[in-house]
Each structure stands twice: as structure tokens, then as C-alpha cells.
Design a protein around this motif. Structure first.
Motif, PDB file in Angstrom:
ATOM      1  N   ARG A  13     -25.356   5.157 -10.025  1.00 26.46           N
ATOM      2  CA  ARG A  13     -26.069   6.425 -10.149  1.00 26.46           C
ATOM      3  C   ARG A  13     -26.352   6.757 -11.613  1.00 26.46           C
ATOM      4  NH1 ARG A  13     -22.573   7.449  -5.739  1.00 26.46           N
ATOM      5  NH2 ARG A  13     -20.930   8.301  -7.077  1.00 26.46           N
ATOM      6  N   ALA A  14     -25.414   6.407 -12.508  1.00 25.93           N
ATOM      7  CA  ALA A  14     -25.650   6.631 -13.936  1.00 25.93           C
ATOM      8  C   ALA A  14     -26.816   5.781 -14.437  1.00 25.93           C
ATOM      9  CB  ALA A  14     -24.387   6.321 -14.735  1.00 25.93           C
ATOM     10  N   ALA A  15     -26.905   4.534 -13.942  1.00 25.44           N
ATOM     11  CA  ALA A  15     -27.993   3.649 -14.353  1.00 25.44           C
ATOM     12  C   ALA A  15     -29.351   4.224 -13.945  1.00 25.44           C
ATOM     13  CB  ALA A  15     -27.788   2.262 -13.737  1.00 25.44           C
ATOM     14  N   LYS A  16     -29.426   4.782 -12.728  1.00 23.58           N
ATOM     15  CA  LYS A  16     -30.684   5.383 -12.284  1.00 23.58           C
ATOM     16  C   LYS A  16     -31.056   6.578 -13.159  1.00 23.58           C
ATOM     17  CE  LYS A  16     -30.284   4.002  -7.415  1.00 23.58           C
ATOM     18  NZ  LYS A  16     -30.135   4.469  -6.004  1.00 23.58           N
ATOM     19  N   ALA A  17     -30.051   7.400 -13.523  1.00 25.05           N
ATOM     20  CA  ALA A  17     -30.333   8.571 -14.350  1.00 25.05           C
ATOM     21  C   ALA A  17     -30.777   8.175 -15.755  1.00 25.05           C
ATOM     22  CB  ALA A  17     -29.089   9.460 -14.429  1.00 25.05           C
ATOM     23  N   LEU A  18     -30.245   7.068 -16.260  1.00 22.63           N
ATOM     24  CA  LEU A  18     -30.564   6.628 -17.624  1.00 22.63           C
ATOM     25  C   LEU A  18     -31.733   5.654 -17.670  1.00 22.63           C
ATOM     26  CD1 LEU A  18     -26.906   6.035 -18.905  1.00 22.63           C
ATOM     27  CD2 LEU A  18     -28.409   7.932 -19.511  1.00 22.63           C
ATOM     28  N   HIS A  19     -32.254   5.261 -16.499  1.00 22.14           N
ATOM     29  CA  HIS A  19     -33.332   4.276 -16.418  1.00 22.14           C
ATOM     30  C   HIS A  19     -32.894   2.937 -17.008  1.00 22.14           C
ATOM     31  CE1 HIS A  19     -35.900   7.605 -15.199  1.00 22.14           C
ATOM     32  NE2 HIS A  19     -35.551   8.255 -16.292  1.00 22.14           N
ATOM     33  N   LEU A  20     -31.681   2.550 -16.660  1.00 16.00           N
ATOM     34  CA  LEU A  20     -31.121   1.264 -17.068  1.00 16.00           C
ATOM     35  C   LEU A  20     -30.680   0.512 -15.821  1.00 16.00           C
ATOM     36  CD1 LEU A  20     -28.847   2.427 -20.054  1.00 16.00           C
ATOM     37  CD2 LEU A  20     -31.074   1.288 -20.232  1.00 16.00           C
ATOM     38  N   SER A  21     -30.360  -0.759 -15.996  1.00 16.41           N
ATOM     39  CA  SER A  21     -29.808  -1.523 -14.882  1.00 16.41           C
ATOM     40  C   SER A  21     -28.319  -1.247 -14.753  1.00 16.41           C
ATOM     41  CB  SER A  21     -30.046  -3.018 -15.098  1.00 16.41           C
ATOM     42  OG  SER A  21     -29.267  -3.485 -16.201  1.00 16.41           O
ATOM     43  N   GLN A  22     -27.798  -1.432 -13.535  1.00 19.13           N
ATOM     44  CA  GLN A  22     -26.362  -1.217 -13.345  1.00 19.13           C
ATOM     45  C   GLN A  22     -25.525  -2.168 -14.194  1.00 19.13           C
ATOM     46  OE1 GLN A  22     -24.999  -1.457  -9.298  1.00 19.13           O
ATOM     47  NE2 GLN A  22     -22.841  -1.247  -9.843  1.00 19.13           N
ATOM     48  N   PRO A  23     -25.873  -3.465 -14.287  1.00 15.58           N
ATOM     49  CA  PRO A  23     -25.075  -4.349 -15.152  1.00 15.58           C
ATOM     50  C   PRO A  23     -25.063  -3.889 -16.614  1.00 15.58           C
ATOM     51  CG  PRO A  23     -26.429  -5.642 -13.652  1.00 15.58           C
ATOM     52  CD  PRO A  23     -26.871  -4.225 -13.500  1.00 15.58           C
ATOM     53  N   ALA A  24     -26.183  -3.328 -17.079  1.00 18.13           N
ATOM     54  CA  ALA A  24     -26.231  -2.861 -18.471  1.00 18.13           C
ATOM     55  C   ALA A  24     -25.251  -1.707 -18.686  1.00 18.13           C
ATOM     56  CB  ALA A  24     -27.642  -2.430 -18.838  1.00 18.13           C
ATOM     57  N   VAL A  25     -25.174  -0.788 -17.718  1.00 15.86           N
ATOM     58  CA  VAL A  25     -24.243   0.329 -17.831  1.00 15.86           C
ATOM     59  C   VAL A  25     -22.809  -0.178 -17.748  1.00 15.86           C
ATOM     60  CG1 VAL A  25     -23.421   2.438 -16.706  1.00 15.86           C
ATOM     61  CG2 VAL A  25     -25.875   2.021 -16.953  1.00 15.86           C
ATOM     62  N   THR A  26     -22.553  -1.116 -16.837  1.00 16.28           N
ATOM     63  CA  THR A  26     -21.197  -1.662 -16.700  1.00 16.28           C
ATOM     64  C   THR A  26     -20.748  -2.342 -17.982  1.00 16.28           C
ATOM     65  OG1 THR A  26     -21.540  -1.987 -14.323  1.00 16.28           O
ATOM     66  CG2 THR A  26     -19.748  -3.228 -15.357  1.00 16.28           C
ATOM     67  N   ARG A  27     -21.636  -3.136 -18.578  1.00 17.82           N
ATOM     68  CA  ARG A  27     -21.291  -3.808 -19.845  1.00 17.82           C
ATOM     69  C   ARG A  27     -21.063  -2.784 -20.954  1.00 17.82           C
ATOM     70  NH1 ARG A  27     -25.427  -7.357 -18.156  1.00 17.82           N
ATOM     71  NH2 ARG A  27     -26.921  -6.322 -19.559  1.00 17.82           N
ATOM     72  N   ALA A  28     -21.866  -1.724 -20.966  1.00 13.44           N
ATOM     73  CA  ALA A  28     -21.704  -0.681 -21.988  1.00 13.44           C
ATOM     74  C   ALA A  28     -20.331  -0.015 -21.879  1.00 13.44           C
ATOM     75  CB  ALA A  28     -22.809   0.358 -21.859  1.00 13.44           C
ATOM     76  N   ILE A  29     -19.888   0.249 -20.645  1.00 13.42           N
ATOM     77  CA  ILE A  29     -18.580   0.879 -20.451  1.00 13.42           C
ATOM     78  C   ILE A  29     -17.473  -0.057 -20.906  1.00 13.42           C
ATOM     79  CG2 ILE A  29     -16.976   1.816 -18.753  1.00 13.42           C
ATOM     80  CD1 ILE A  29     -19.410   3.577 -19.345  1.00 13.42           C
ATOM     81  N   GLN A  30     -17.573  -1.314 -20.562  1.00 14.93           N
ATOM     82  CA  GLN A  30     -16.555  -2.287 -20.978  1.00 14.93           C
ATOM     83  C   GLN A  30     -16.499  -2.406 -22.498  1.00 14.93           C
ATOM     84  OE1 GLN A  30     -17.946  -5.740 -18.842  1.00 14.93           O
ATOM     85  NE2 GLN A  30     -16.784  -5.250 -16.969  1.00 14.93           N
ATOM     86  N   LYS A  31     -17.659  -2.409 -23.126  1.00 16.67           N
ATOM     87  CA  LYS A  31     -17.696  -2.495 -24.587  1.00 16.67           C
ATOM     88  C   LYS A  31     -17.077  -1.259 -25.225  1.00 16.67           C
ATOM     89  CE  LYS A  31     -20.946  -3.153 -28.425  1.00 16.67           C
ATOM     90  NZ  LYS A  31     -22.385  -3.340 -28.791  1.00 16.67           N
ATOM     91  N   LEU A  32     -17.373  -0.079 -24.670  1.00 18.63           N
ATOM     92  CA  LEU A  32     -16.828   1.157 -25.227  1.00 18.63           C
ATOM     93  C   LEU A  32     -15.317   1.212 -25.045  1.00 18.63           C
ATOM     94  CD1 LEU A  32     -17.408   3.871 -26.589  1.00 18.63           C
ATOM     95  CD2 LEU A  32     -17.759   4.862 -24.316  1.00 18.63           C
ATOM     96  N   GLU A  33     -14.812   0.769 -23.902  1.00 20.77           N
ATOM     97  CA  GLU A  33     -13.364   0.752 -23.681  1.00 20.77           C
ATOM     98  C   GLU A  33     -12.679  -0.165 -24.689  1.00 20.77           C
ATOM     99  OE1 GLU A  33     -12.573   1.800 -19.023  1.00 20.77           O
ATOM    100  OE2 GLU A  33     -13.238  -0.240 -19.492  1.00 20.77           O
TER     101      GLU A  33
END
Length: 447
Positions: free
Chosen positions: A31-51
Motif C-alpha cells: 500500500r505504501a508503494a502505491k501511495a508513493l508511485h513506486l514498486s513494492q520491491p523498491a519500498v522493501t529494499r528502502a526499508i531494509q537499507k534504512l534499518e
């Protein structure tokens, strides 16, 4: 000091912070990916990188989505505050600036698209005054600085800079945007401090603005106590006038102001009184005033002074003391806001000056002597002030708590200070008559 000289941790992670905040709001990476107009894998990778950057888990993964941990909620709150500040900056720039092109982007679009390099360049150009010096400061080429600034100006949609042969300066719209960017950087520093305890530490850097008179009474003790509790924390102390330090506080160039408070406080500032302190007239040993059998305020007008800065609480207190005695205040061509300079002038030129009574009673005050004239009208409120906007960071909260505890533990009552004044011999100067001056000056003061 300018904010560009201070760190903005996590600024390079601005894109991943946006992703984390969106996941907290929407509850899943999809749902975050849809709101940001990004792909789900891109959001998942971003979260992993931030952690990885934060060093703590920000989310708990489950079949129903991603639930934010406590550090994850901290990240979300700080990021939302940062994005709101960027939106406010864009709105303020739109209200003040001439259009750079026909269409203006929305404030939300600006906050969602502005890059870390653009924000860094804006702060650097304000600090350095030219693209060449900003490039040196950022360790990039002048062409890159120029390109990034043009991108920022195009994104906002109004003119932010005025270029001339003398350099580059911000327009009113650029200044308005810079102010919010500086506060956004402060949110990043606060986030860094918030997450440190979850890694088992408190680290970061606090900048304290110290006003003259009284600040040295207990600040060193409080700072030492904070260092013992948090060995990784750094503290930098700067001095200045009240007006300049308040502006630095509002710009987030400093985190805390200590000294004589003003009432009411300026907009955007909250403050707390820690103690009261009176002022005393000080002179070098052997000054002619000590030869008088019973000196009064009128006798002080015959001598040269180094006066407090105009419009300062110390100057107001001095004028009030003389006015209540029906006398004009002392005049001088020499004004000083630095206690160190004032002390040197008194000792080397024989001038009279005002000093904090509590500091003058300390052993480090020798060989200054207190003139035996009570000044009960000079009570000032000594305390601390910080920004009211936003959530106080963990490191600043720790310092505020220690300062309050230190001042509360050492808050003097009349008997305690009287006992202390009698026990201190280095500034008594009995041979010059200042020993009597010490007790008389104290008993007329209000602690």
C-alpha cells in the motif's frame, strides 16, 4: 555559526525515510508503494537499507503487513515533522517569491521530490555566499552546485537566489525556505538522538548558547554530569548577545540558550527559570571607592565604568538601581558583554563594572573585590530556553533534566550563601577593605 556547519544525519536517507513513514501510515509495503508511485520491491529494499543505517529494527513483519516498532514510530514522527517543515518552506517561498516559471508545484510535491543534494546546496550557499565557496565547502564542483541550485529553484517555482559579481545571496523567498530547511535538519539530528538509546547509547552533538553573567555557576557541573551518564555525547558552547542567540535558536543553529531570561519569551521559544541571581559592583583591589567610610551609589558616578551591553537585563537592572536612588545611571564609552573582557578591563584600567553576585562570591573571582553597596533591585531570572516547536530530542531532554536537577540541588538560600561568603578568603582582600565589602554586598542582595 551557521547550520551548514552542523551535521544533518540521515539526510542522504531522505528517500528511504519517506518510504518508512508511508509504510507506518499505510501498514504494508504494497500500500505504501502505491501511495508513493513506486514498486513494492523498491519500498522493501528502502526499508531494509534504512534499518541497516539506523542499526535497529523499524518494523515487525507478519502475514497482515508490517507493524512499526517503537523506533519505527519514532522514525515516522520525525519524518512526518520534517516533511511538514519542507511543505511550510515551499508555501512560504511561494508567498514571497517572484515566479521562476508559469506553474507552481504544490508544497506536498516539493516535500516529496526535493533531494538531499538540493537541501545541502541551499544551506551551503547561505553559509558561503558564492557557488565557488559552496562547492569547496561541499567538496563538489561549482558546476554541480549551480545545477543543483537551478533544480531546486525550478522545483519550488520561484526565484530563490540573486546572483551578482559579488556572489550569490538568497532572496526573501530563499530565506523563508532556508529557515524551514534548517528546522528540518534539526529534526534529523533529533532522530539520530532518539534512536541512539535503542542501540544502547546516547550520542550526537548539542550546541549551547551561553549569555554572560551567571551561566558559569552550575553549567560546568551539569555538563560534567551529562558526560558521565552519556560518554558518546558531544557538547559545544558558544556565546553571544541575547538577540543573536535567540535567532540562532530559532534557526536551529543552537539547541539551548542559558542565561538571563526575558519576559515574555519570544514567539517560538519556551523557557524555564532555574535560579535568581543579583548583581554586584566590582573593582580592583585598592580602588579609591574602598577608602570611603560608607560609599553610596552617588560616589560611583565619579569613577569610570565598563558598562553592560545596551538593552541587556544587566543594564536595565543597573539603571533601575540608580533610578530608585534618584540618580542618573553611570555613563561610559566602553561597553562589554564578555565577562572575561570585563574582568580584564577592571583589573587593568581600574574601572568599575557589574558582575554576578554568586560568581563574585566564588574563589575564581579573585582578585576582584565587591564594592560594599547593596543592589537589591538587580535580581535577574537565570534559566534555559529552547524551541517550542517540535518534539524535544533525547539528548536535549537529558541535558534539560540534568540542568534542572543541578540547579535545584545547588539553589542557595540566604544562610547558605552567607556562610559561603564568610568562608571564602581569596576575594576578601581584607587589606583593601573589601572583606567588609563582601559581607555588606551579600546581605543587601536577594538570592
Amino acid at each position: 555559526m551557521n547550520l551548514a556547519a552542523r551535521d544533518a544525519p540521515f539526510l542522504d536517507s531522505l528517500r528511504t525515510l519517506r518510504c518508512a513513514a508511508a509504510v507506518v501510515v499505510h501498514g504494508s509495503a504494497l500500500r505504501a508503494a502505491k501511495a508513493l508511485h513506486l514498486s513494492q520491491p523498491a519500498v522493501t529494499r528502502a526499508i531494509q537499507k534504512l534499518e541497516h543505517v539506523c542499526g535497529v529494527a523499524l518494523f515487525e513483519r507478519g502475514g497482515r503487513g508490517m507493524a512499526a516498532t517503537v523506533p519505527g514510530r519514532l522514525v515516522s514522527r520525525r519524518t512526518q515533522a520534517l516533511l511538514l517543515l519542507l511543505e511550510q518552506g515551499a508555501k512560504a517561498a511561494h508567498a514571497l517569491g517572484a515566479r521562476h516559471h508559469v506553474a507552481l508545484c504544490s508544497a506536498q510535491h516539493f516535500a516529496a521530490r526535493v533531494t538531499p543534494s538540493s537541501l545541502q546546496a541551499l544551506a551551503a550557499i547561505a553559509l558561503c555566499g558564492s557557488e565557488a565557496r559552496a562547492a569547496t565547502h561541499l567538496q563538489i564542483t561549482p558546476a554541480t552546485v549551480h545545477r543543483v541550485l537551478e533544480q531546486l529553484q525550478h522545483l519550488v517555482g520561484v526565484h530563490l537566489f540573486h546572483r551578482s559579481t559579488h556572489g550569490t545571496r538568497l532572496t526573501p523567498a530563499g530565506d523563508a525556505l532556508l529557515h524551514r530547511v534548517q528546522l528540518a535538519f534539526a529534526e534529523l539530528r533529533a532522530l539520530h538522538a532518539d534512536l541512539a538509546p535503542w542501540r544502547g547509547e546516547v550520542r550526537g552533538e548539542l550546541v549551547i548558547g551561553a549569555l554572560p553573567l551567571s551561566v558559569s555557576l552550575l553549567l560546568p557541573t551539569a555538563v560534567d554530569a551529562v558526560f558521565r551518564a552519556h560518554p558518546a555525547l558531544k557538547i559545544r558552547a558558544v556565546d553571544g548577545t541575547y538577540e543573536s542567540l535567540v535567532q540562532q535558536l530559532l534557526r536551529a543553529d543552537i539547541d539551548l540558550l542559558l542565561g538571563a531570561l526575558r519576559f515574555p519569551p519570544p514567539d517560538g521559544i519556551q523557557q524555564k527559570v532555574l535560579m535568581e541571581d543579583s548583581l554586584a559592583v566590582v573593582a580592583q583591589a585598592g580602588h579609591p571607592v574602598f577608602a570611603l567610610p560608607k560609599p553610596g551609589l552617588a560616589d560611583l558616578l565619579a569613577h569610570e565604568w565598563v558598562l553592560p551591553l545596551p538593552h541587556s537585563p544587566a543594564e536595565s537592572a543597573l539603571h533601575r538601581a540608580f533610578a530608585q536612588a534618584g540618580l542618573p545611571p553611570p555613563t561610559s564609552r566602553l561597553y562589554a558583554g564578555s565577562p572575561t573582557l570585563t574582568r580584564a578591563v577592571v583589573l587593568q584600567t581600574g574601572r568599575l563594572a557589574l558582575a554576578s553576585l554568586a560568581e563574585a562570591l566564588g574563589p575564581e573571582a579573585a582578585p576582584l573585590c565587591i564594592v560594599p553597596i547593596p543592589l537589591p533591585q538587580t535580581v535577574r531570572h537565570i534559566g534555559m530556553a529552547w524551541r517550542s516547536e517540535g518534539e524535544t530530542a533525547a539528548d536535549l531532554t537529558s541535558l534539560l533534566d540534568v540542568l534542572q536537577g543541578t540547579y535545584a540541588a545547588a539553589k542557595p538560600g540566604p544562610k547558605k550563601w552567607l556562610h559561603r561568603s564568610a568562608a571564602i578568603t581569596p576575594i576578601s582582600m581584607s587589606q583593601s577593605g573589601a572583606g567588609q565589602a563582601l559581607s555588606l554586598a551579600y546581605t543587601g542582595a536577594k538570592p
